[in-house]
Design a protein around this motif. Structure first.
Motif, PDB file in Angstrom:
ATOM      1  N   ARG A   1      13.556   0.912   3.002  1.00 32.24           N
ATOM      2  CA  ARG A   1      14.517   0.540   3.925  1.00 32.24           C
ATOM      3  C   ARG A   1      15.530  -0.377   3.004  1.00 32.24           C
ATOM      4  NH1 ARG A   1      13.779   2.666   8.513  1.00 32.24           N
ATOM      5  NH2 ARG A   1      15.773   1.614   9.720  1.00 32.24           N
TER       6      ARG A   1
ATOM      7  N   GLY B   1      21.129   4.886   1.536  1.00 29.75           N
ATOM      8  CA  GLY B   1      21.563   4.678   2.916  1.00 29.75           C
ATOM      9  C   GLY B   1      21.370   3.257   3.286  1.00 29.75           C
TER      10      GLY B   1
ATOM     11  N   ASP C   1      20.048   0.320   6.254  1.00 30.50           N
ATOM     12  CA  ASP C   1      19.470   0.383   7.470  1.00 30.50           C
ATOM     13  C   ASP C   1      19.588  -0.820   8.238  1.00 30.50           C
ATOM     14  OD1 ASP C   1      17.525   2.980   6.772  1.00 30.50           O
ATOM     15  OD2 ASP C   1      17.270   1.753   5.291  1.00 30.50           O
TER      16      ASP C   1
ATOM     17  N   THR D   1      21.907   6.111   9.429  1.00 34.90           N
ATOM     18  CA  THR D   1      20.448   5.807   9.462  1.00 34.90           C
ATOM     19  C   THR D   1      19.747   5.394  10.680  1.00 34.90           C
ATOM     20  OG1 THR D   1      20.827   3.640   8.840  1.00 34.90           O
ATOM     21  CG2 THR D   1      20.770   5.164   6.992  1.00 34.90           C
TER      22      THR D   1
END
Length: 260
Positions: free
Chosen positions: A7, A79, A81, A133
């Motif tokens: 993450r 991405g 998170d 996300t």
């Protein structure tokens, strides 16, 4: 610990104090960590300490362009998170009785911009990436958001405003993004600048003589927390499993305020 493995976390104001402690906790839990830090020196020190495992975007975390760069950098590996906001300024217990009108106007505007608007701007910049996300946001408040201690009326009221931001933003961003806050009590070993408008910029809460002893004396646990003591609260709220159903909440981590 690998509870954040795979993450990505962005910490705005992550070069020192509580923000730095949160960033290191996320890193230790397996996250890819990016910080936005206005001090090039502090950013370089953090990169060196972590063997360049932390990415640093150097710039003012209250400006949209810098925040956009931070979001882009943090999200570039697959991405974004999690967002943590730690930008803030302290009023050194300034009293309205001692401010003239011009000082009040300038100090209030500065306090609002740094303590409240900065968090709104960061959340605004991160929303599209976090929505994609199913991520989360943690804002940094203060025990001053619950009672008139730990600062003056300018600082305290700005932290009360952030309590409202947590609850309203949690509703606004639901169900895609969780929004919570951590409210630390008095903390040692942290640098927290004062208001430029009141000529306090050269001061820090860490410069106050006997501060650790005063903090400890005012808590039920008789302890003066360090930034690292608050990191577990941030880590819990960033954990998508442990805090899966936690949103709109503020964790008060103050050692237990002694009843007055």
């Amino acid at each position: 610990m690998t509870r954040l493995a795979g993450r990505s976390a962005l910490v705005v104001g992550g070069g020192s104090g509580i923000g730095r402690a949160a960033a290191l906790a996320y890193l230790g839990a397996g996250a890819r960590v990016t910080v936005v830090e206005r001090s090039a020196e502090l950013a370089a020190a953090l990169r060196k300490e972590t063997d360049d495992r932390v990415t640093a975007v150097v710039g003012d975390g209250t400006t949209p362009d810098v925040l956009a760069a931070g979001v882009a950098s943090a999200g570039g590996g697959g991405g974004l998170d999690h967002l943590t906001c730690c930008v803030g300024v302290f009023d050194h217990y300034a009293s309205l009785r001692q401010l003239d009108t011009a000082q009040l106007l300038a100090a209030a505007e500065e306090t609002w911009r740094l303590n409240v608007l900065s968090a709104l701007l960061a959340a605004h910049a991160a929303w599209p990436a976090l929505r994609d996300t199913g991520g989360s946001i943690t804002l940094t408040l203060s025990e001053s958001a619950f009672r008139p201690v730990g600062g003056g009326v300018l600082y305290g009221s700005s932290k009360w405003a952030l309590r409202g931001v947590v609850q309203h933003l949690a509703a606004d961003f639901a169900p895609a993004v969780r929004v919570n806050g951590v409210a630390p009590g008095g903390t040692t070993d942290t640098r927290f600048s004062g208001l430029d408008a009141l000529g306090q910029s050269a001061r820090s809460v860490a410069d106050s003589v006997g501060r650790a002893e005063r903090i400890a004396a005012g808590t039920l646990l008789g302890t003066a927390p360090t930034p690292a003591d608050h990191a577990a609260a941030f880590l819990h709220l960033a954990d998508p499993v442990a805090a899966r159903v936690v949103t709109g909440q503020v964790l008060l981590v103050d050692g237990g305020r002694t009843p007055s």
